[in-house]
Motif scaffolding. Sequence first.
Motif, mmCIF file in Angstrom:
data_model
loop_
_atom_site.group_PDB
_atom_site.id
_atom_site.type_symbol
_atom_site.label_atom_id
_atom_site.label_comp_id
_atom_site.label_asym_id
_atom_site.label_seq_id
_atom_site.Cartn_x
_atom_site.Cartn_y
_atom_site.Cartn_z
ATOM 1 N N ALA A 49 6.243 4.280 7.070
ATOM 2 C CA ALA A 49 5.854 2.899 7.390
ATOM 3 C C ALA A 49 5.554 2.138 6.095
ATOM 4 O O ALA A 49 5.999 0.998 5.904
ATOM 5 C CB ALA A 49 4.637 2.893 8.317
ATOM 6 N N LEU A 50 4.827 2.794 5.202
ATOM 7 C CA LEU A 50 4.505 2.168 3.915
ATOM 8 C C LEU A 50 5.764 1.929 3.085
ATOM 9 O O LEU A 50 5.998 0.818 2.584
ATOM 10 C CB LEU A 50 3.524 3.078 3.158
ATOM 11 C CG LEU A 50 3.187 2.694 1.716
ATOM 12 C CD1 LEU A 50 2.643 1.275 1.643
ATOM 13 C CD2 LEU A 50 2.160 3.677 1.136
ATOM 14 N N GLU A 51 6.587 2.950 2.951
ATOM 15 C CA GLU A 51 7.804 2.810 2.142
ATOM 16 C C GLU A 51 8.702 1.698 2.680
ATOM 17 O O GLU A 51 9.215 0.868 1.908
ATOM 18 C CB GLU A 51 8.613 4.118 2.169
ATOM 19 C CG GLU A 51 7.968 5.277 1.432
ATOM 20 C CD GLU A 51 8.361 6.640 2.002
ATOM 21 O OE1 GLU A 51 7.744 7.624 1.608
ATOM 22 O OE2 GLU A 51 9.281 6.702 2.861
ATOM 23 N N CYS A 52 8.894 1.680 3.998
ATOM 24 C CA CYS A 52 9.850 0.732 4.576
ATOM 25 C C CYS A 52 9.322 -0.698 4.523
ATOM 26 O O CYS A 52 10.099 -1.645 4.351
ATOM 27 C CB CYS A 52 10.202 1.137 6.002
ATOM 28 S SG CYS A 52 11.065 2.730 6.048
ATOM 29 N N ALA A 53 8.003 -0.867 4.644
ATOM 30 C CA ALA A 53 7.431 -2.212 4.507
ATOM 31 C C ALA A 53 7.608 -2.696 3.070
ATOM 32 O O ALA A 53 8.030 -3.842 2.831
ATOM 33 C CB ALA A 53 5.950 -2.196 4.905
ATOM 34 N N THR A 62 2.437 -0.804 9.306
ATOM 35 C CA THR A 62 1.876 -1.035 7.982
ATOM 36 C C THR A 62 2.425 -2.376 7.495
ATOM 37 O O THR A 62 3.627 -2.614 7.598
ATOM 38 C CB THR A 62 2.275 0.094 7.010
ATOM 39 O OG1 THR A 62 1.681 1.294 7.473
ATOM 40 C CG2 THR A 62 1.801 -0.208 5.587
ATOM 41 N N ALA A 63 1.536 -3.239 7.006
ATOM 42 C CA ALA A 63 1.963 -4.556 6.535
ATOM 43 C C ALA A 63 1.781 -4.654 5.025
ATOM 44 O O ALA A 63 0.872 -4.042 4.449
ATOM 45 C CB ALA A 63 1.165 -5.653 7.230
ATOM 46 N N LEU A 113 1.640 -6.583 -4.781
ATOM 47 C CA LEU A 113 1.741 -6.062 -3.412
ATOM 48 C C LEU A 113 0.351 -5.747 -2.885
ATOM 49 O O LEU A 113 -0.456 -5.121 -3.576
ATOM 50 C CB LEU A 113 2.482 -4.728 -3.397
ATOM 51 C CG LEU A 113 3.970 -4.638 -3.634
ATOM 52 C CD1 LEU A 113 4.361 -3.162 -3.653
ATOM 53 C CD2 LEU A 113 4.711 -5.352 -2.533
ATOM 54 N N CYS A 114 0.099 -6.150 -1.655
ATOM 55 C CA CYS A 114 -1.153 -5.784 -1.012
ATOM 56 C C CYS A 114 -0.821 -5.140 0.336
ATOM 57 O O CYS A 114 -0.034 -5.680 1.112
ATOM 58 C CB CYS A 114 -1.988 -7.046 -0.830
ATOM 59 S SG CYS A 114 -3.658 -6.687 -0.437
ATOM 60 N N ILE A 115 -1.385 -3.976 0.588
ATOM 61 C CA ILE A 115 -1.024 -3.160 1.758
ATOM 62 C C ILE A 115 -2.211 -3.065 2.726
ATOM 63 O O ILE A 115 -3.358 -2.946 2.296
ATOM 64 C CB ILE A 115 -0.669 -1.726 1.289
ATOM 65 C CG1 ILE A 115 0.525 -1.744 0.331
ATOM 66 C CG2 ILE A 115 -0.416 -0.800 2.468
ATOM 67 C CD1 ILE A 115 0.539 -0.568 -0.631
ATOM 68 N N TRP A 124 5.580 -8.584 5.127
ATOM 69 C CA TRP A 124 6.580 -7.721 5.744
ATOM 70 C C TRP A 124 5.851 -6.537 6.378
ATOM 71 O O TRP A 124 4.776 -6.151 5.896
ATOM 72 C CB TRP A 124 7.552 -7.196 4.686
ATOM 73 C CG TRP A 124 8.443 -8.238 4.086
ATOM 74 C CD1 TRP A 124 9.757 -8.470 4.383
ATOM 75 C CD2 TRP A 124 8.103 -9.194 3.064
ATOM 76 N NE1 TRP A 124 10.246 -9.505 3.614
ATOM 77 C CE2 TRP A 124 9.259 -9.969 2.803
ATOM 78 C CE3 TRP A 124 6.934 -9.489 2.343
ATOM 79 C CZ2 TRP A 124 9.283 -11.007 1.859
ATOM 80 C CZ3 TRP A 124 6.947 -10.518 1.414
ATOM 81 C CH2 TRP A 124 8.115 -11.273 1.182
ATOM 82 N N SER A 125 6.419 -5.976 7.433
ATOM 83 C CA SER A 125 5.757 -4.819 8.025
ATOM 84 C C SER A 125 6.783 -3.832 8.555
ATOM 85 O O SER A 125 7.937 -4.190 8.807
ATOM 86 C CB SER A 125 4.813 -5.246 9.158
ATOM 87 O OG SER A 125 5.564 -5.743 10.243
ATOM 88 N N ALA A 126 6.354 -2.600 8.707
ATOM 89 C CA ALA A 126 7.211 -1.543 9.258
ATOM 90 C C ALA A 126 6.333 -0.577 10.045
ATOM 91 O O ALA A 126 5.170 -0.371 9.707
ATOM 92 C CB ALA A 126 7.949 -0.816 8.138
ATOM 93 N N PRO A 127 6.898 0.005 11.111
ATOM 94 C CA PRO A 127 6.095 0.849 12.002
ATOM 95 C C PRO A 127 6.096 2.333 11.635
ATOM 96 O O PRO A 127 6.980 2.804 10.915
ATOM 97 C CB PRO A 127 6.813 0.658 13.343
ATOM 98 C CG PRO A 127 8.254 0.465 12.963
ATOM 99 C CD PRO A 127 8.255 -0.243 11.636
#
Length: 405
Positions: free
Chosen positions: A146-150, A57-58, A129-131, A28-31
Amino acid sequence: MTVTDESLVTAVTRRFSSAFGAAPAGVWSAPGRVNLIGEHTDYNEGFVLPFAIGARTAVAAARRDDGVLRVSSAQYPDEIVTVPLSGAVPGAVSGWAAYPVGVAWALGVRARGQGNGLPGPDQRSGISLCIDSRVPEGAGLSSSAALECAVASALNDLWGTGAGRTELARACQRAENEAVGAPTGIMDQYASLFGEDGGAVFLDCRTVTGESVPLDLAGAGLTILLADTGERHVNSDGGYASRRASCERAARALGVPALRDATLAGLDRAGTALDDETLRRARHIITENERVTETVRALRAGALAGDPGEVGRLLTASHASMRDDFEITTPALDLAAATAIGAGAFGARMTGGGFGGSVLVLVDSRRSETVGDAITGAFAKAGLTVPTLRSVTPSRGARRDAGMS
Ligand code: ADP
Ligand code: MG
């Protein structure tokens, strides 16, 4: 950019496999985001107009059966943080892991339907989880959201929580406020979740409802440049708190619930009930809210293609208001904005909380290099560290990139 950077998805998938010895269930990712206009209006229950950017961020993730949350980040390669889900509460961890752990807690509160944050083991499994991220940290692009939303998007799918995007935004904000301890509004998370290709997000911070507004830069031959001065401000510095306090004082003196409800006429009528400084603080909020709605009106009327100067003037007026009335700019921010306009940009303004950070410049794409060079030259001449320049385009919000089909 419509798709998530393939190399980021590949990298985070590989990283997950080597950290946890199995393939992830999904990615999953978020900008990140920038705010086009509407500064310090959020906590005055007003309007903001951010857009999600291409840098994302993925998160590669999978369920695990031991009730434990394990988190690893390519940006912090030396540690894998392990927390039992039952102990994933605010204060359990500090540093970067407070963001993902805080999101698990905040989303868990909802899943449980209670306020105590303890997870219901029947409802939720452990998670690995891996970021990995392309959003630079602390550059005003909201790597935190971005981190929170991903992470929230991953957990929502893996746990089957069924939260909608607005709820996810609220959970992420709660994580940042209560688990990380940063007193921020909901704009960043909302933009990261609701961003669109070629569109900005017009958010009413009182009702937490958003609308998409067209922002097709490429179609209009325009570029938005960000010049990062490298000056950094932390929210815990007195400036932010004192601006909030001024706004609350002004609202009380004007007899309105929040400055969102105040008008310039009301400010005039208040006369000496407000000291000069408080009056100017309030005036920024009132006029900034008007500039946001004016920008939305102009964009919807096609100003970007027809008369980009109209939008540019609103941006530049916003900067002047932040400089003279709200007093949150710095000499470096003022220099970047003035130089950009002097070199032919349509408009420029500081973006973000202020006291440092970046200037956003709206410019004809054919002139963007000239404007960038002018900023670089002006900073070198003034003996200041030369800003980092990047161009940003409105991009799609949080999404699942792979797996869980
Ligand atoms: P901004 O949101 O403006 O980039 P913040 O201070 O709000 O700055 O958030 C940055 C913090 O978020 C970092 O210090 C780190 O704790 C966390 N963070 C952001 N991106 C990552 C990442 N890829 N991996 C781990 N932590 C991250
Ligand atoms: Mg942040």
